[in-house]
Write a protein that holds these residues in place. Structure first.
Motif, PDB file in Angstrom:
ATOM      1  N   ILE A 138      19.980 -13.825 -33.492  1.00 45.31           N
ATOM      2  CA  ILE A 138      19.009 -14.550 -34.313  1.00 45.31           C
ATOM      3  C   ILE A 138      18.161 -13.569 -35.122  1.00 45.31           C
ATOM      4  O   ILE A 138      17.901 -13.789 -36.301  1.00 45.31           O
ATOM      5  CB  ILE A 138      18.143 -15.472 -33.436  1.00 45.31           C
ATOM      6  N   HIS A 139      17.757 -12.489 -34.497  1.00 40.67           N
ATOM      7  CA  HIS A 139      16.931 -11.506 -35.199  1.00 40.67           C
ATOM      8  C   HIS A 139      17.717 -10.800 -36.308  1.00 40.67           C
ATOM      9  O   HIS A 139      17.209 -10.623 -37.415  1.00 40.67           O
ATOM     10  CB  HIS A 139      16.370 -10.474 -34.216  1.00 40.67           C
ATOM     11  N   ILE A 140      18.943 -10.426 -36.029  1.00 41.06           N
ATOM     12  CA  ILE A 140      19.757  -9.668 -36.990  1.00 41.06           C
ATOM     13  C   ILE A 140      20.265 -10.542 -38.126  1.00 41.06           C
ATOM     14  O   ILE A 140      20.380 -10.093 -39.262  1.00 41.06           O
ATOM     15  CB  ILE A 140      20.933  -8.990 -36.254  1.00 41.06           C
ATOM     16  N   ASN A 141      20.566 -11.790 -37.852  1.00 42.11           N
ATOM     17  CA  ASN A 141      21.181 -12.691 -38.835  1.00 42.11           C
ATOM     18  C   ASN A 141      20.219 -13.757 -39.354  1.00 42.11           C
ATOM     19  O   ASN A 141      20.618 -14.903 -39.561  1.00 42.11           O
ATOM     20  CB  ASN A 141      22.407 -13.369 -38.213  1.00 42.11           C
ATOM     21  N   GLN A 142      18.994 -13.400 -39.621  1.00 42.27           N
ATOM     22  CA  GLN A 142      17.977 -14.369 -40.006  1.00 42.27           C
ATOM     23  C   GLN A 142      18.342 -15.181 -41.244  1.00 42.27           C
ATOM     24  O   GLN A 142      17.919 -16.333 -41.373  1.00 42.27           O
ATOM     25  CB  GLN A 142      16.644 -13.657 -40.246  1.00 42.27           C
ATOM     26  N   THR A 143      19.124 -14.622 -42.145  1.00 45.52           N
ATOM     27  CA  THR A 143      19.459 -15.340 -43.385  1.00 45.52           C
ATOM     28  C   THR A 143      20.856 -15.970 -43.327  1.00 45.52           C
ATOM     29  O   THR A 143      21.299 -16.535 -44.325  1.00 45.52           O
ATOM     30  CB  THR A 143      19.381 -14.388 -44.596  1.00 45.52           C
ATOM     31  N   ASN A 144      21.530 -15.880 -42.204  1.00 47.82           N
ATOM     32  CA  ASN A 144      22.875 -16.450 -42.064  1.00 47.82           C
ATOM     33  C   ASN A 144      22.825 -17.752 -41.263  1.00 47.82           C
ATOM     34  O   ASN A 144      21.760 -18.230 -40.898  1.00 47.82           O
ATOM     35  CB  ASN A 144      23.810 -15.443 -41.391  1.00 47.82           C
ATOM     36  N   ASP A 145      23.986 -18.296 -40.979  1.00 50.90           N
ATOM     37  CA  ASP A 145      24.116 -19.522 -40.198  1.00 50.90           C
ATOM     38  C   ASP A 145      23.643 -19.255 -38.763  1.00 50.90           C
ATOM     39  O   ASP A 145      24.222 -18.432 -38.059  1.00 50.90           O
ATOM     40  CB  ASP A 145      25.586 -19.971 -40.207  1.00 50.90           C
ATOM     41  N   LEU A 146      22.604 -19.945 -38.353  1.00 51.21           N
ATOM     42  CA  LEU A 146      22.066 -19.787 -37.002  1.00 51.21           C
ATOM     43  C   LEU A 146      22.271 -21.036 -36.152  1.00 51.21           C
ATOM     44  O   LEU A 146      21.528 -21.287 -35.202  1.00 51.21           O
ATOM     45  CB  LEU A 146      20.576 -19.426 -37.069  1.00 51.21           C
ATOM     46  N   SER A 147      23.293 -21.802 -36.482  1.00 49.12           N
ATOM     47  CA  SER A 147      23.607 -22.989 -35.679  1.00 49.12           C
ATOM     48  C   SER A 147      24.134 -22.548 -34.317  1.00 49.12           C
ATOM     49  O   SER A 147      24.640 -21.430 -34.153  1.00 49.12           O
ATOM     50  CB  SER A 147      24.652 -23.845 -36.387  1.00 49.12           C
ATOM     51  N   SER A 148      24.014 -23.428 -33.349  1.00 51.63           N
ATOM     52  CA  SER A 148      24.529 -23.110 -32.014  1.00 51.63           C
ATOM     53  C   SER A 148      26.035 -22.868 -32.067  1.00 51.63           C
ATOM     54  O   SER A 148      26.564 -22.055 -31.305  1.00 51.63           O
ATOM     55  CB  SER A 148      24.179 -24.211 -31.018  1.00 51.63           C
ATOM     56  N   LYS A 149      26.715 -23.533 -32.976  1.00 51.55           N
ATOM     57  CA  LYS A 149      28.163 -23.335 -33.119  1.00 51.55           C
ATOM     58  C   LYS A 149      28.468 -21.917 -33.609  1.00 51.55           C
ATOM     59  O   LYS A 149      29.365 -21.261 -33.085  1.00 51.55           O
ATOM     60  CB  LYS A 149      28.738 -24.361 -34.089  1.00 51.55           C
ATOM     61  N   ALA A 150      27.709 -21.437 -34.591  1.00 52.22           N
ATOM     62  CA  ALA A 150      27.918 -20.079 -35.105  1.00 52.22           C
ATOM     63  C   ALA A 150      27.598 -19.038 -34.041  1.00 52.22           C
ATOM     64  O   ALA A 150      28.345 -18.067 -33.857  1.00 52.22           O
ATOM     65  CB  ALA A 150      27.073 -19.849 -36.346  1.00 52.22           C
ATOM     66  N   ILE A 151      26.489 -19.236 -33.336  1.00 50.43           N
ATOM     67  CA  ILE A 151      26.113 -18.291 -32.279  1.00 50.43           C
ATOM     68  C   ILE A 151      27.143 -18.320 -31.159  1.00 50.43           C
ATOM     69  O   ILE A 151      27.547 -17.275 -30.647  1.00 50.43           O
ATOM     70  CB  ILE A 151      24.701 -18.596 -31.755  1.00 50.43           C
ATOM     71  N   ALA A 152      27.605 -19.515 -30.806  1.00 49.30           N
ATOM     72  CA  ALA A 152      28.617 -19.641 -29.757  1.00 49.30           C
ATOM     73  C   ALA A 152      29.892 -18.907 -30.142  1.00 49.30           C
ATOM     74  O   ALA A 152      30.526 -18.268 -29.295  1.00 49.30           O
ATOM     75  CB  ALA A 152      28.913 -21.111 -29.484  1.00 49.30           C
ATOM     76  N   GLY A 153      30.263 -18.967 -31.407  1.00 47.91           N
ATOM     77  CA  GLY A 153      31.443 -18.249 -31.868  1.00 47.91           C
ATOM     78  C   GLY A 153      31.299 -16.756 -31.726  1.00 47.91           C
ATOM     79  O   GLY A 153      32.288 -16.043 -31.502  1.00 47.91           O
ATOM     80  N   SER A 154      30.079 -16.252 -31.819  1.00 54.02           N
ATOM     81  CA  SER A 154      29.869 -14.812 -31.711  1.00 54.02           C
ATOM     82  C   SER A 154      29.931 -14.311 -30.271  1.00 54.02           C
ATOM     83  O   SER A 154      30.148 -13.124 -30.046  1.00 54.02           O
ATOM     84  CB  SER A 154      28.538 -14.416 -32.346  1.00 54.02           C
ATOM     85  N   ILE A 155      29.743 -15.211 -29.306  1.00 51.19           N
ATOM     86  CA  ILE A 155      29.847 -14.788 -27.904  1.00 51.19           C
ATOM     87  C   ILE A 155      31.035 -15.414 -27.180  1.00 51.19           C
ATOM     88  O   ILE A 155      31.226 -15.170 -25.997  1.00 51.19           O
ATOM     89  CB  ILE A 155      28.540 -15.081 -27.116  1.00 51.19           C
ATOM     90  N   GLY A 156      31.804 -16.202 -27.897  1.00 52.96           N
ATOM     91  CA  GLY A 156      32.984 -16.812 -27.287  1.00 52.96           C
ATOM     92  C   GLY A 156      32.634 -17.839 -26.230  1.00 52.96           C
ATOM     93  O   GLY A 156      33.269 -17.905 -25.182  1.00 52.96           O
ATOM     94  N   ALA A 157      31.603 -18.627 -26.505  1.00 46.21           N
ATOM     95  CA  ALA A 157      31.174 -19.650 -25.554  1.00 46.21           C
ATOM     96  C   ALA A 157      31.135 -21.003 -26.248  1.00 46.21           C
ATOM     97  O   ALA A 157      31.354 -21.108 -27.451  1.00 46.21           O
ATOM     98  CB  ALA A 157      29.786 -19.309 -25.011  1.00 46.21           C
ATOM     99  N   ASN A 158      30.843 -22.021 -25.480  1.00 44.14           N
ATOM    100  CA  ASN A 158      30.689 -23.365 -26.004  1.00 44.14           C
ATOM    101  C   ASN A 158      29.287 -23.506 -26.581  1.00 44.14           C
ATOM    102  O   ASN A 158      28.325 -22.963 -26.042  1.00 44.14           O
ATOM    103  CB  ASN A 158      30.909 -24.368 -24.865  1.00 44.14           C
ATOM    104  N   ALA A 159      29.140 -24.255 -27.655  1.00 43.72           N
ATOM    105  CA  ALA A 159      27.831 -24.452 -28.292  1.00 43.72           C
ATOM    106  C   ALA A 159      26.820 -25.079 -27.335  1.00 43.72           C
ATOM    107  O   ALA A 159      25.620 -24.798 -27.429  1.00 43.72           O
ATOM    108  CB  ALA A 159      27.974 -25.294 -29.552  1.00 43.72           C
TER     109      ALA A 159
END
Length: 101
Positions: free
Chosen positions: A17-38
């Motif tokens: 969240i801190h690094i990608n403040q101007t990008n997609d911060l949806s739970s789906k996008a974050i989940a994709g970055s850690i390989g988890a479910n949203a």
């Protein structure tokens, strides 16, 4: 034995969240970055919000850190997440007769 990744995932979420403040911060996008479910991400974000580490608004994907990153300790994150198991796991094959073991 399964190990929990809640602590490392919570750290990842805050850093993401801190690094990608101007990008997609949806739970789906974050989940994709850690390989988890949203839903896992949303649950951890609720814990982080309840602890005052994260701000969120329902229906809007704009989470933000509630504190400066340098003011958030690993202990703060650990205390924020709901863990019902041991954080550290001891190798059961360690020789009990060894001074270090």
């Amino acid at each position: 034995m399964r190990f929990s990744y809640k602590l490392s995932d919570a750290i990842h979420i805050l850093a993401y969240i801190h690094i990608n403040q101007t990008n997609d911060l949806s739970s789906k996008a974050i989940a994709g970055s850690i390989g988890a479910n949203a839903s896992v991400v949303r649950s951890l974000m609720l814990d982080l919000r309840a602890a005052g580490l994260l701000t969120t608004r329902q229906g809007v994907a704009t989470p933000a850190l509630a504190q400066l990153p340098e003011d958030i300790s690993l202990y703060d994150i650990y205390m924020a997440i709901n863990m019902t198991h041991q954080l550290l796991h001891i190798d059961p094959k360690t020789n009990p007769n060894c001074l270090v073991g």
